[in-house]
Design a protein around this motif. Structure first.
Motif, PDB file in Angstrom:
ATOM      1  N   THR A  42       1.083  -1.253   0.249  1.00 13.16           N
ATOM      2  CA  THR A  42      -0.064  -0.083  -0.148  1.00 13.16           C
ATOM      3  C   THR A  42       0.895   0.777   0.161  1.00 13.16           C
ATOM      4  O   THR A  42       1.861   1.552   0.896  1.00 13.16           O
ATOM      5  CB  THR A  42      -0.991  -0.007   1.018  1.00 13.16           C
ATOM      6  OG1 THR A  42      -1.877  -1.285   1.504  1.00 13.16           O
ATOM      7  CG2 THR A  42      -1.911   1.589   1.645  1.00 13.16           C
ATOM      8  N   ARG A  47      -1.379   4.558   2.646  1.00 10.48           N
ATOM      9  CA  ARG A  47      -0.802   4.445   3.969  1.00 10.48           C
ATOM     10  C   ARG A  47      -0.979   4.884   5.467  1.00 10.48           C
ATOM     11  O   ARG A  47      -1.982   4.642   6.172  1.00 10.48           O
ATOM     12  CB  ARG A  47       0.701   3.812   4.514  1.00 10.48           C
ATOM     13  CG  ARG A  47      -0.016   2.113   4.312  1.00 10.48           C
ATOM     14  CD  ARG A  47       1.403   1.998   4.535  1.00 10.48           C
ATOM     15  NE  ARG A  47       2.796   2.297   3.875  1.00 10.48           N
ATOM     16  CZ  ARG A  47       3.910   2.512   4.097  1.00 10.48           C
ATOM     17  NH1 ARG A  47       4.177   2.460   5.486  1.00 10.48           N
ATOM     18  NH2 ARG A  47       4.419   2.536   2.917  1.00 10.48           N
ATOM     19  N   LEU A  50      -4.870   5.573   5.814  1.00 10.65           N
ATOM     20  CA  LEU A  50      -5.734   4.561   6.419  1.00 10.65           C
ATOM     21  C   LEU A  50      -5.627   5.090   8.061  1.00 10.65           C
ATOM     22  O   LEU A  50      -6.102   5.190   8.629  1.00 10.65           O
ATOM     23  CB  LEU A  50      -4.648   3.377   6.233  1.00 10.65           C
ATOM     24  CG  LEU A  50      -5.435   2.233   6.987  1.00 10.65           C
ATOM     25  CD1 LEU A  50      -6.512   2.095   7.124  1.00 10.65           C
ATOM     26  CD2 LEU A  50      -4.535   0.976   6.612  1.00 10.65           C
ATOM     27  N   PHE A  51      -4.309   5.360   8.394  1.00 12.65           N
ATOM     28  CA  PHE A  51      -4.315   5.286   9.255  1.00 12.65           C
ATOM     29  C   PHE A  51      -4.304   6.488  10.001  1.00 12.65           C
ATOM     30  O   PHE A  51      -4.823   6.677  11.794  1.00 12.65           O
ATOM     31  CB  PHE A  51      -2.125   4.634   9.728  1.00 12.65           C
ATOM     32  CG  PHE A  51      -2.181   2.965   9.640  1.00 12.65           C
ATOM     33  CD1 PHE A  51      -2.628   2.551  10.896  1.00 12.65           C
ATOM     34  CD2 PHE A  51      -1.595   2.696   8.688  1.00 12.65           C
ATOM     35  CE1 PHE A  51      -2.262   1.314  10.508  1.00 12.65           C
ATOM     36  CE2 PHE A  51      -1.656   0.650   8.670  1.00 12.65           C
ATOM     37  CZ  PHE A  51      -1.717   0.829   9.332  1.00 12.65           C
ATOM     38  N   ASP A  65      -4.714  -9.108   8.876  1.00 13.29           N
ATOM     39  CA  ASP A  65      -4.326  -9.091   7.819  1.00 13.29           C
ATOM     40  C   ASP A  65      -4.134 -10.564   6.831  1.00 13.29           C
ATOM     41  O   ASP A  65      -3.352 -11.172   6.914  1.00 13.29           O
ATOM     42  CB  ASP A  65      -2.629  -8.280   7.790  1.00 13.29           C
ATOM     43  CG  ASP A  65      -2.591  -7.678   6.472  1.00 13.29           C
ATOM     44  OD1 ASP A  65      -2.923  -7.913   5.564  1.00 13.29           O
ATOM     45  OD2 ASP A  65      -1.208  -7.008   6.927  1.00 13.29           O
ATOM     46  N   LEU A  73       1.349  -3.011   6.054  1.00 16.15           N
ATOM     47  CA  LEU A  73      -0.283  -2.600   7.515  1.00 16.15           C
ATOM     48  C   LEU A  73      -0.073  -3.279   8.067  1.00 16.15           C
ATOM     49  O   LEU A  73       0.012  -2.931   9.623  1.00 16.15           O
ATOM     50  CB  LEU A  73      -1.524  -3.087   6.374  1.00 16.15           C
ATOM     51  CG  LEU A  73      -1.379  -2.329   4.822  1.00 16.15           C
ATOM     52  CD1 LEU A  73      -2.832  -2.706   4.519  1.00 16.15           C
ATOM     53  CD2 LEU A  73      -1.568  -0.525   4.763  1.00 16.15           C
ATOM     54  N   GLU A  76       3.010  -1.648  10.350  1.00 18.95           N
ATOM     55  CA  GLU A  76       2.807  -0.074   9.689  1.00 18.95           C
ATOM     56  C   GLU A  76       1.270  -0.467  11.794  1.00 18.95           C
ATOM     57  O   GLU A  76       1.687   0.306  12.344  1.00 18.95           O
ATOM     58  CB  GLU A  76       2.375   0.502   9.427  1.00 18.95           C
ATOM     59  CG  GLU A  76       1.818   1.279   9.753  1.00 18.95           C
ATOM     60  CD  GLU A  76       2.435   2.902   9.140  1.00 18.95           C
ATOM     61  OE1 GLU A  76       3.734   3.166   9.424  1.00 18.95           O
ATOM     62  OE2 GLU A  76       3.335   2.766   7.842  1.00 18.95           O
ATOM     63  N   ALA A  77       0.599  -1.563  12.131  1.00 20.13           N
ATOM     64  CA  ALA A  77      -0.174  -0.935  12.473  1.00 20.13           C
ATOM     65  C   ALA A  77       0.237  -1.669  14.305  1.00 20.13           C
ATOM     66  O   ALA A  77       0.205  -1.589  15.366  1.00 20.13           O
ATOM     67  CB  ALA A  77      -1.433  -2.269  12.831  1.00 20.13           C
ATOM     68  N   PHE A 134      -7.795  -6.123   7.093  1.00 17.13           N
ATOM     69  CA  PHE A 134      -7.217  -5.611   6.546  1.00 17.13           C
ATOM     70  C   PHE A 134      -7.283  -6.481   5.322  1.00 17.13           C
ATOM     71  O   PHE A 134      -7.601  -7.338   5.262  1.00 17.13           O
ATOM     72  CB  PHE A 134      -5.699  -5.172   6.481  1.00 17.13           C
ATOM     73  CG  PHE A 134      -5.955  -4.038   7.661  1.00 17.13           C
ATOM     74  CD1 PHE A 134      -5.664  -2.796   7.754  1.00 17.13           C
ATOM     75  CD2 PHE A 134      -3.535  -5.125   8.042  1.00 17.13           C
ATOM     76  CE1 PHE A 134      -5.310  -2.092   8.674  1.00 17.13           C
ATOM     77  CE2 PHE A 134      -3.863  -3.803   9.058  1.00 17.13           C
ATOM     78  CZ  PHE A 134      -4.084  -2.820   9.414  1.00 17.13           C
ATOM     79  N   ASP A 136      -6.830  -6.107   1.735  1.00 20.46           N
ATOM     80  CA  ASP A 136      -6.062  -6.193   0.387  1.00 20.46           C
ATOM     81  C   ASP A 136      -5.334  -7.379  -0.425  1.00 20.46           C
ATOM     82  O   ASP A 136      -4.035  -7.288  -0.324  1.00 20.46           O
ATOM     83  CB  ASP A 136      -4.895  -5.532   1.268  1.00 20.46           C
ATOM     84  CG  ASP A 136      -4.605  -4.743  -0.359  1.00 20.46           C
ATOM     85  OD1 ASP A 136      -4.485  -4.139  -2.016  1.00 20.46           O
ATOM     86  OD2 ASP A 136      -3.099  -4.315   0.121  1.00 20.46           O
ATOM     87  N   TYR A 164     -10.576  -2.389   6.603  1.00 20.73           N
ATOM     88  CA  TYR A 164     -10.296  -1.472   5.532  1.00 20.73           C
ATOM     89  C   TYR A 164     -10.308  -2.776   4.390  1.00 20.73           C
ATOM     90  O   TYR A 164     -10.084  -4.025   4.498  1.00 20.73           O
ATOM     91  CB  TYR A 164      -9.107  -1.297   5.621  1.00 20.73           C
ATOM     92  CG  TYR A 164      -8.142  -0.764   4.942  1.00 20.73           C
ATOM     93  CD1 TYR A 164      -8.020   0.547   4.557  1.00 20.73           C
ATOM     94  CD2 TYR A 164      -6.943  -1.322   4.493  1.00 20.73           C
ATOM     95  CE1 TYR A 164      -7.457   1.107   3.622  1.00 20.73           C
ATOM     96  CE2 TYR A 164      -6.487  -0.631   3.259  1.00 20.73           C
ATOM     97  CZ  TYR A 164      -7.062   0.779   2.934  1.00 20.73           C
ATOM     98  OH  TYR A 164      -5.560   1.025   1.941  1.00 20.73           O
ATOM     99  N   GLU A 166      -9.129  -2.795   0.214  1.00 17.91           N
ATOM    100  CA  GLU A 166      -8.632  -2.047  -1.264  1.00 17.91           C
ATOM    101  C   GLU A 166      -9.037  -2.751  -2.559  1.00 17.91           C
ATOM    102  O   GLU A 166      -8.632  -3.465  -2.471  1.00 17.91           O
ATOM    103  CB  GLU A 166      -6.671  -1.695  -0.946  1.00 17.91           C
ATOM    104  CG  GLU A 166      -6.622  -1.048  -0.786  1.00 17.91           C
ATOM    105  CD  GLU A 166      -4.373  -1.140  -0.844  1.00 17.91           C
ATOM    106  OE1 GLU A 166      -4.023  -1.116  -1.652  1.00 17.91           O
ATOM    107  OE2 GLU A 166      -3.737  -0.213   0.458  1.00 17.91           O
TER     108      GLU A 166
END
Length: 200
Positions: A42, A47, A50-51, A65, A73, A76-77, A134, A136, A164, A166
């Motif tokens: 992403t 991103r 999203l966050f 995920d 993702l 990042e979380a 997530f 995606d 989320y 995509e």
């Protein structure tokens, strides 16, 4: 005669690509991922959006995920305070690469679980609801409906779960059959993205 070199699990699809985590405790740290069809992290701009959406909800969240890919993702979380992330990734090489990245970030098994399997096979084994999910997948697989159906069928969400998604197609086309509530959305280039909840 010299002995031939031993075979390695990582002789193909080497993790030659990198993507940066953009926020939280691992900000600016890079993670590696392999070259593979459909594996596209992403983008930073999406991103960040999203966050920003998840800012009030990601701390201490239990995150799924579904099609991890690079894993960015999920990482990042965790960087932003999620308590645990489960990543599903069907490629053995990329699943190992995700674990290598986790080691480099000094994450523990209590923070990250990696399941090397397809989403359709892995979802029935989880058996517990998540706070953030997530979705995606590689666009060419066209498995958004399979994934959402699996999340619903196996009780992997609760009333406040934020999902989320995509896609390369309009989100309403995907979500309408599930009576989902799409309450945040954006389009960057050809990518449609949004946050939705599912009815209980």
């Amino acid at each position: 005669m010299a002995k031939p070199p031993k075979a390695s699990f990582k002789t193909t699809n080497k993790a030659t690509n990198q993507v940066r985590i953009i926020g939280g405790q691992f900000k600016r740290r890079s993670i590696s991922f392999i070259d593979a069809d459909g594996l596209r992290p992403t983008p930073d701009r999406l991103r960040e959006t999203l966050f920003n959406w998840l800012m009030a909800d990601i701390h201490d969240a239990k995150v799924l995920d579904v099609c991890a890919g690079s894993g960015v993702l999920g990482f990042e979380a965790l960087s932003r305070g999620a308590s645990h992330v489960v990543m599903i990734e069907p490629s053995p090489t990329q699943a190992h690469t995700i674990e290598d990245n986790a080691d480099s970030l000094k994450l523990t098994r209590s923070q990250l679980s990696v399941i090397n399997d397809t989403a359709q096979t892995a979802l029935p084994t989880l058996g517990t609801p998540f706070d953030v999910i997530f979705i995606d997948p590689p666009y060419a697989l066209d498995i958004w409906h399979d994934i959402i159906s699996g999340i619903i069928e196996h009780g992997l969400y609760h009333a406040d779960t934020l999902c989320y998604i995509e896609s390369n197609t309009a989100l309403d086309d995907i979500l309408t059959p599930f009576c989902a509530n799409l309450f945040k959305s954006t389009k960057i280039g050809q990518v449609h993205a949004g946050l939705f909840t599912l009815p209980i």
